[in-house]
Design a protein around this motif. Structure first.
Motif, short mmCIF file in Angstrom:
data_model
loop_
_atom_site.label_atom_id
_atom_site.label_comp_id
_atom_site.label_asym_id
_atom_site.label_seq_id
_atom_site.Cartn_x
_atom_site.Cartn_y
_atom_site.Cartn_z
N VAL A 112 -6.16 54.31 25.92
CA VAL A 112 -4.72 54.37 26.15
C VAL A 112 -4.09 53.31 25.26
O VAL A 112 -4.44 52.13 25.33
CB VAL A 112 -4.36 54.11 27.63
CG1 VAL A 112 -2.85 54.09 27.81
CG2 VAL A 112 -4.97 55.18 28.52
N VAL A 113 -3.13 53.71 24.42
CA VAL A 113 -2.52 52.80 23.46
C VAL A 113 -1.10 52.46 23.94
O VAL A 113 -0.32 53.37 24.23
CB VAL A 113 -2.46 53.44 22.05
CG1 VAL A 113 -1.86 52.46 21.05
CG2 VAL A 113 -3.85 53.88 21.62
N PRO A 114 -0.77 51.16 24.04
CA PRO A 114 0.57 50.80 24.50
C PRO A 114 1.63 51.02 23.42
O PRO A 114 1.36 50.87 22.23
CB PRO A 114 0.43 49.31 24.85
CG PRO A 114 -0.67 48.83 23.96
CD PRO A 114 -1.63 49.97 23.82
N VAL A 115 2.84 51.38 23.87
CA VAL A 115 3.99 51.46 22.97
C VAL A 115 4.65 50.09 22.98
O VAL A 115 5.08 49.61 24.03
CB VAL A 115 4.99 52.54 23.44
CG1 VAL A 115 6.21 52.56 22.54
CG2 VAL A 115 4.31 53.90 23.46
N ALA A 116 4.71 49.44 21.81
CA ALA A 116 5.21 48.07 21.71
C ALA A 116 6.59 48.06 21.05
O ALA A 116 7.29 49.07 21.01
CB ALA A 116 4.22 47.22 20.94
N ARG A 152 2.90 54.01 27.49
CA ARG A 152 1.57 54.19 26.91
C ARG A 152 1.39 55.62 26.41
O ARG A 152 2.05 56.55 26.88
CB ARG A 152 0.49 53.86 27.94
CG ARG A 152 0.52 52.42 28.41
CD ARG A 152 -0.68 52.09 29.25
NE ARG A 152 -0.73 50.68 29.61
CZ ARG A 152 -1.78 50.09 30.15
NH1 ARG A 152 -2.86 50.79 30.42
NH2 ARG A 152 -1.77 48.81 30.44
N VAL A 153 0.46 55.73 25.46
CA VAL A 153 0.06 57.03 24.93
C VAL A 153 -1.44 57.14 25.12
O VAL A 153 -2.19 56.26 24.66
CB VAL A 153 0.44 57.16 23.45
CG1 VAL A 153 -0.16 58.44 22.86
CG2 VAL A 153 1.97 57.15 23.28
N SER A 154 -1.88 58.19 25.80
CA SER A 154 -3.32 58.38 26.01
C SER A 154 -3.90 59.18 24.84
O SER A 154 -3.27 60.13 24.36
CB SER A 154 -3.59 59.08 27.34
OG SER A 154 -2.95 60.34 27.36
N VAL A 155 -5.07 58.78 24.40
CA VAL A 155 -5.75 59.45 23.29
C VAL A 155 -7.16 59.80 23.75
O VAL A 155 -7.92 58.92 24.16
CB VAL A 155 -5.80 58.56 22.03
CG1 VAL A 155 -6.45 59.32 20.87
CG2 VAL A 155 -4.41 58.08 21.65
N GLY A 156 -7.51 61.08 23.72
CA GLY A 156 -8.83 61.50 24.17
C GLY A 156 -9.37 62.63 23.33
O GLY A 156 -8.80 63.01 22.30
N GLY A 157 -10.47 63.17 23.76
CA GLY A 157 -11.10 64.26 23.04
C GLY A 157 -12.09 63.73 22.02
O GLY A 157 -12.85 62.79 22.27
N ALA A 158 -12.08 64.32 20.82
CA ALA A 158 -13.04 64.00 19.77
C ALA A 158 -12.62 62.77 19.00
O ALA A 158 -12.27 62.82 17.81
CB ALA A 158 -13.22 65.20 18.85
N VAL A 159 -12.62 61.64 19.67
CA VAL A 159 -12.36 60.34 19.04
C VAL A 159 -13.51 59.41 19.41
O VAL A 159 -14.24 59.66 20.38
CB VAL A 159 -11.01 59.75 19.49
CG1 VAL A 159 -9.84 60.56 18.96
CG2 VAL A 159 -10.94 59.65 21.01
#
Length: 448
Positions: free
Chosen positions: A204-208, A192-199
């Motif tokens: 959390v986006v999975p790597v497929a 997974r890749v976590s995405v945070g901050g000014a969004v």
């Protein structure tokens, strides 16, 4: 002297004086005894007598790891995915390009197994087919394996989808199950890749199976949500290194938008001056990953302990049975051997399978070739279909033709059977003489 011996021998033979040798035989005209020839056809009738061999205790079929289930990794504290505030001077430091490769299955992924829907497969793969019909997948547990009904645990962590198919194929073949199936990854939870901050929506986006690019990850988080794009930037934390992509460069350069992200990356969108918040965010992601790893290590340690305890219990139970077996304290079924066999004895019928006349006869050393009559081999069995008490069926095997021993390999034994091998006529005469001669000599000496 010789005349005296002959006279004494004749006296004993004709008048019955002295000890007279007698041997066992199977009379064909005795009441309650039916003598039936054992042939390739009649052996089917002989084998029709119902008998279920005794089974070994269930502990010998048990598996120390059967039923073990580590479960999914435990819950971790929720992430504090928040938004930052304002700017400073910007510089581009993009992460290096990564080579794409086949997706490696990891812990937490859910694999979906689909099988054929014909009747025979439904009978053989009932557990798998039911799961496929319900669209129920199999989660890769903390030990890196999936647990499949009727098969057990199949290690798949670290394998590509093709490698997992090969491992599952081997497991199906090893369990004598039709290996017709398809496999797919239903849920990508390991990378997974976590995405945070000014969004818009920190996530959390999975790597497929396909590459996860930076623009796709940001889109999954609802896009960038900051009021000052001139001073905003994207920070990517990877393997202890912090990379920077200014939003202005990101929007103007398609190649940056297609930056490939890998499992474990953390993406934080914010303004330049907000480094402290970015550092706090990345620290939190590292701590969460460490907590999950610790939980998995603890679960694996618990599994190792549990399997060890189960194996010790199984070994103890099996050892107790073997001790009782050695002391003849275990209930068994026997076949008895008598007559001209090398070792008159009882033959224990084996656990879990049928034994034949050949098994019982030759396990005990066979019959005496010098004294036995191969044309007079009998299996004496109580006649279950007779109303007469004590009725016996004598299955007669005439093995003077050695080919008939093939019938012995198909004649199944039943508890209480008696295998009797008669003696040859010359053997009976020799034994009679060996008993009569000492008496004749004694009588001759007395007469002199």
């Amino acid at each position: 002297m010789i005349r005296t011996m002959i006279t004494g021998l004749a006296c004993l033979a004709l008048t019955g004086c002295g000890a007279v040798y007698s041997s066992s035989s199977v009379p064909r005209d005795a009441p309650g005894v039916r003598v039936l020839s054992l042939t390739a056809d009649s052996v089917l009738t002989a084998n029709s007598t119902p008998y279920v061999p005794r089974a070994l205790p269930a502990v010998f079929e048990a598996n120390a790891g059967a039923g073990s289930d580590l479960g999914a990794p435990g819950a971790v504290p929720p992430a504090a995915l928040s938004r930052p505030v304002r700017p400073g001077p910007l510089a581009l430091d993009a992460p290096p390009a990564v080579r794409s490769g086949s997706y490696a299955i990891g812990i937490g992924d859910v694999l979906l197994l689909a099988t054929r829907s014909d009747g025979s497969t439904a009978a053989e793969l009932s557990g798998l087919l039911a799961a496929a019909n319900r669209r129920q997948g199999y989660t890769v547990r903390s030990d890196g394996a999936i647990a499949i009904p009727d098969i057990g645990r199949v290690p798949v962590a670290g394998l590509t989808l093709e490698g997992a198919e090969d491992a599952l194929f081997q497991a199906l073949v090893a369990n004598n199950i039709d290996p017709t199936f398809s496999l797919e990854v239903a849920e990508f939870n390991s990378g997974r890749v976590s995405v945070g901050g000014a969004v818009a929506n920190p996530t959390v986006v999975p790597v497929a199976l396909t590459e996860l690019t930076l623009d796709a990850a940001l889109a999954g988080a609802g896009g960038v949500s900051t009021g000052n794009l001139d001073f905003a930037l994207i920070r990517i934390y990877r393997d202890g290194r912090l990379y920077r992509i200014p939003i202005a460069d990101y929007l103007s350069r398609p190649a940056l938008q297609k930056t490939v992200l890998i499992a474990g990356d953390s993406v934080f969108v914010g303004e330049e001056f907000d480094l402290d918040r970015a550092q706090a965010y990345f620290s939190e992601q590292i701590q969460r990953a460490g907590l999950q790893a610790a939980q998995r290590s603890q679960a694996l340690a618990e599994l190792t302990t549990e399997v060890g305890l189960r194996r010790a219990a199984l070994d103890e139970t099996r050892g107790n049975f073997q001790d009782r077996f050695a002391l003849d304290a275990v209930e068994r079924d026997y076949v008895y051997l008598t007559g001209e066999v090398r070792m008159p004895s009882r033959f224990p019928l084996p656990f879990g399978r049928q034994a034949t006349l050949a098994d019982a006869l030759f396990e005990s050393g066979g019959f005496e070739s010098k004294t036995a009559n191969p044309g007079q081999i009998y299996v004496l069995r109580a006649a279950a279909d007779s109303a007469e008490p004590g009725a016996v069926i004598a299955w007669h095997l005439d093995a003077r033709n050695a080919v008939m021993f093939t019938v012995a390999t198909r004649m199944q034994m039943r508890p209480g059977d008696v295998i009797f091998v008669a003696e040859q006529l010359i053997t009976r005469w020799n034994r009679s003489i060996s008993q009569l001669v000492p008496q004749v000599i004694a009588a001759g000496n007395a007469a002199n």
